[in-house]
Design a protein around this motif. Sequence first.
Motif, mmCIF file in Angstrom:
data_model
loop_
_atom_site.group_PDB
_atom_site.id
_atom_site.type_symbol
_atom_site.label_atom_id
_atom_site.label_comp_id
_atom_site.label_asym_id
_atom_site.label_seq_id
_atom_site.Cartn_x
_atom_site.Cartn_y
_atom_site.Cartn_z
ATOM 1 N N VAL A 106 35.724 44.102 26.627
ATOM 2 C CA VAL A 106 35.864 43.016 27.593
ATOM 3 C C VAL A 106 35.405 41.702 26.985
ATOM 4 O O VAL A 106 34.562 41.662 26.096
ATOM 5 N N SER A 107 35.969 40.592 27.494
ATOM 6 C CA SER A 107 35.651 39.280 26.931
ATOM 7 C C SER A 107 35.037 38.344 27.941
ATOM 8 O O SER A 107 34.862 37.175 27.679
ATOM 9 N N GLY A 108 34.702 38.822 29.142
ATOM 10 C CA GLY A 108 34.081 37.946 30.120
ATOM 11 C C GLY A 108 34.350 38.404 31.522
ATOM 12 O O GLY A 108 35.067 39.345 31.753
ATOM 13 N N GLY A 109 33.815 37.697 32.495
ATOM 14 C CA GLY A 109 33.601 38.073 33.862
ATOM 15 C C GLY A 109 34.743 38.419 34.765
ATOM 16 O O GLY A 109 35.871 38.556 34.376
ATOM 17 N N VAL A 110 34.391 38.570 36.019
ATOM 18 C CA VAL A 110 35.299 38.862 37.118
ATOM 19 C C VAL A 110 34.756 38.202 38.362
ATOM 20 O O VAL A 110 33.595 37.933 38.471
ATOM 21 N N GLY A 111 35.568 38.030 39.378
ATOM 22 C CA GLY A 111 35.040 37.519 40.621
ATOM 23 C C GLY A 111 36.110 36.919 41.480
ATOM 24 O O GLY A 111 37.278 37.121 41.255
ATOM 25 N N GLY A 112 35.739 36.113 42.491
ATOM 26 C CA GLY A 112 36.722 35.512 43.346
ATOM 27 C C GLY A 112 36.111 34.934 44.588
ATOM 28 O O GLY A 112 34.962 34.562 44.598
ATOM 29 N N SER A 113 36.883 34.865 45.671
ATOM 30 C CA SER A 113 36.372 34.332 46.924
ATOM 31 C C SER A 113 36.714 35.266 48.057
ATOM 32 O O SER A 113 37.568 36.126 47.928
ATOM 33 N N ALA A 114 36.058 35.068 49.185
ATOM 34 C CA ALA A 114 36.287 35.959 50.312
ATOM 35 C C ALA A 114 37.720 35.864 50.804
ATOM 36 O O ALA A 114 38.204 36.735 51.500
ATOM 37 N N THR A 115 38.419 34.791 50.418
ATOM 38 C CA THR A 115 39.820 34.646 50.777
ATOM 39 C C THR A 115 40.701 34.915 49.568
ATOM 40 O O THR A 115 41.783 34.381 49.440
ATOM 41 N N SER A 116 40.211 35.766 48.678
ATOM 42 C CA SER A 116 40.905 36.069 47.428
ATOM 43 C C SER A 116 42.333 36.512 47.656
ATOM 44 O O SER A 116 42.609 37.374 48.478
ATOM 45 N N ASP A 117 43.266 35.930 46.880
ATOM 46 C CA ASP A 117 44.651 36.347 47.028
ATOM 47 C C ASP A 117 44.907 37.682 46.351
ATOM 48 O O ASP A 117 45.988 38.229 46.454
ATOM 49 N N THR A 118 43.913 38.246 45.648
ATOM 50 C CA THR A 118 44.068 39.577 45.085
ATOM 51 C C THR A 118 43.677 40.646 46.093
ATOM 52 O O THR A 118 43.946 41.818 45.886
ATOM 53 N N GLY A 119 42.996 40.259 47.160
ATOM 54 C CA GLY A 119 42.495 41.238 48.107
ATOM 55 C C GLY A 119 41.274 41.964 47.590
ATOM 56 O O GLY A 119 40.793 42.897 48.208
ATOM 57 N N MET A 120 40.754 41.534 46.434
ATOM 58 C CA MET A 120 39.608 42.196 45.837
ATOM 59 C C MET A 120 38.344 41.434 46.194
ATOM 60 O O MET A 120 38.007 40.434 45.561
ATOM 61 N N ASN A 121 37.644 41.847 47.231
ATOM 62 C CA ASN A 121 36.386 41.203 47.558
ATOM 63 C C ASN A 121 35.464 42.206 48.218
ATOM 64 O O ASN A 121 35.895 43.211 48.766
ATOM 65 N N SER A 122 34.183 41.923 48.129
ATOM 66 C CA SER A 122 33.182 42.823 48.688
ATOM 67 C C SER A 122 31.993 41.993 49.125
ATOM 68 O O SER A 122 31.538 41.132 48.386
ATOM 69 N N GLN A 123 31.497 42.225 50.345
ATOM 70 C CA GLN A 123 30.335 41.482 50.805
ATOM 71 C C GLN A 123 29.478 42.365 51.691
ATOM 72 O O GLN A 123 29.949 42.982 52.633
ATOM 73 N N ALA A 124 28.207 42.456 51.338
ATOM 74 C CA ALA A 124 27.211 43.108 52.169
ATOM 75 C C ALA A 124 26.118 42.082 52.409
ATOM 76 O O ALA A 124 26.198 40.954 51.933
ATOM 77 N N SER A 125 25.092 42.456 53.140
ATOM 78 C CA SER A 125 24.014 41.527 53.426
ATOM 79 C C SER A 125 23.354 41.070 52.130
ATOM 80 O O SER A 125 22.840 41.875 51.363
ATOM 81 N N GLU A 143 24.790 39.959 49.530
ATOM 82 C CA GLU A 143 25.589 40.296 48.353
ATOM 83 C C GLU A 143 27.001 39.742 48.513
ATOM 84 O O GLU A 143 27.619 39.911 49.561
ATOM 85 N N ILE A 144 27.497 39.094 47.467
ATOM 86 C CA ILE A 144 28.877 38.616 47.452
ATOM 87 C C ILE A 144 29.484 38.987 46.106
ATOM 88 O O ILE A 144 28.904 38.708 45.058
ATOM 89 N N ALA A 145 30.646 39.623 46.130
ATOM 90 C CA ALA A 145 31.350 39.981 44.896
ATOM 91 C C ALA A 145 32.837 39.866 45.163
ATOM 92 O O ALA A 145 33.330 40.436 46.128
ATOM 93 N N PHE A 146 33.560 39.117 44.321
ATOM 94 C CA PHE A 146 34.994 39.021 44.551
ATOM 95 C C PHE A 146 35.754 38.452 43.361
ATOM 96 O O PHE A 146 35.179 37.877 42.455
ATOM 97 N N LEU A 147 37.081 38.625 43.394
ATOM 98 C CA LEU A 147 38.037 38.159 42.397
ATOM 99 C C LEU A 147 38.996 37.190 43.068
ATOM 100 O O LEU A 147 39.397 37.430 44.197
ATOM 101 N N THR A 148 39.403 36.143 42.374
ATOM 102 C CA THR A 148 40.323 35.200 43.000
ATOM 103 C C THR A 148 41.103 34.399 41.966
ATOM 104 O O THR A 148 40.677 34.267 40.820
ATOM 105 N N ARG A 149 42.222 33.861 42.405
ATOM 106 C CA ARG A 149 42.973 32.898 41.607
ATOM 107 C C ARG A 149 42.796 31.483 42.145
ATOM 108 O O ARG A 149 43.458 30.558 41.697
ATOM 109 N N ASP A 150 41.897 31.337 43.108
ATOM 110 C CA ASP A 150 41.551 30.023 43.649
ATOM 111 C C ASP A 150 40.326 29.470 42.925
ATOM 112 O O ASP A 150 39.596 30.207 42.262
#
Length: 242
Positions: A78-97, A99-106
Motif C-alpha cells: 500500500v502507498s497511503g490512506g483511505v477515508g471519506g465523508s458520511a455522505t461518501s459517494d462510495t457508500g463506504m462509511n462507518s460511524q460509532a460514538s 469514531e468516524i471512518a469513511f471513504l469519499t471522492r468529495d
Amino acid sequence: MRVKVLFFGQLKEIIGKTGEDVNLQDGISIGGLFDRYASQYPRLMEHSSSLLFSKNREFASRNDALHEGDEIAFLPPVSGGVGGSATSDTGMNSQASGEIAFLTRDRISASSLSERLQCSRDGAVVEFEGIVRGESGGRATLFLEYEAYEPMALNKIREIIHELKQNFMIDGVGIAHRLGRLEIGETSVAIVVTSAHRVPAFEACRHAIDRLKTIVPIWKREHFSDGSVWVEGEKNSSGSSG
C-alpha cells in the motif's frame, strides 16, 4: 470450486482486468492460484517478492487453502490512506460514538471531523492532513489518483481506530481519505484525535497515519507530463505473502 479474484494498482494493468470469477481444483492454495496467473502473465513474477494477498478481506498467506466462494485479492504494497465523508459517494462509511471512518471522492478536511468529534471533556484536538504536492522525485506532478480495495480498507481503518482507543488515553478518532483524482494542494487524508490531554492525542495521531500507510489497502498513481507511475509503499509485515 469457484472463487472471485481481484487485482489492484499496476497488477490490474498487467492482468488487463480488475477481477474475475475462476473455477479451481479443490485443495489449491493462494500460492497455487498466483502461480497459475504468473504462468499466463509472466510480468507478475517481477512483483512476486513484494506482493501481498487477502482472503475474504483479511491479509492471508500464500499457503492458505481456498474454499468455495472465497474472495481473493492480489495486492501491491500500500502507498497511503483511505477515508471519506458520511455522505461518501462510495457508500463506504462507518460511524460509532466518538469514531468516524469513511471513504469519499468529495473534498475532506480535518476541521470538519473535529466539529463532529469534539466534546466538553476534551482539552486537546490534534489534526493531521496529508496534502497533494506538486513535485515528486524532482518531477512536476500534474495530479494524483487514489484507488482502494474499499470494503477491506474500511475494515482496516476501523481496526486502527480500535487500536488507538485501546492503547492511548483518548476520546474520539476520525479518519477520512479521498479516492479518485486529486489536484495539487488538495487534502488526501485527514485524521483527528481528541483527548483530555495533548500528549496522548499527538502520539495517537502519529500512530494512526503510520498504521494507515502500512495496513490499509490503498494505492496512489502519480501523473506527470510524460506519463504516470504507481507508487508502492514498503511491504506490510502485518500481511503475509508466504
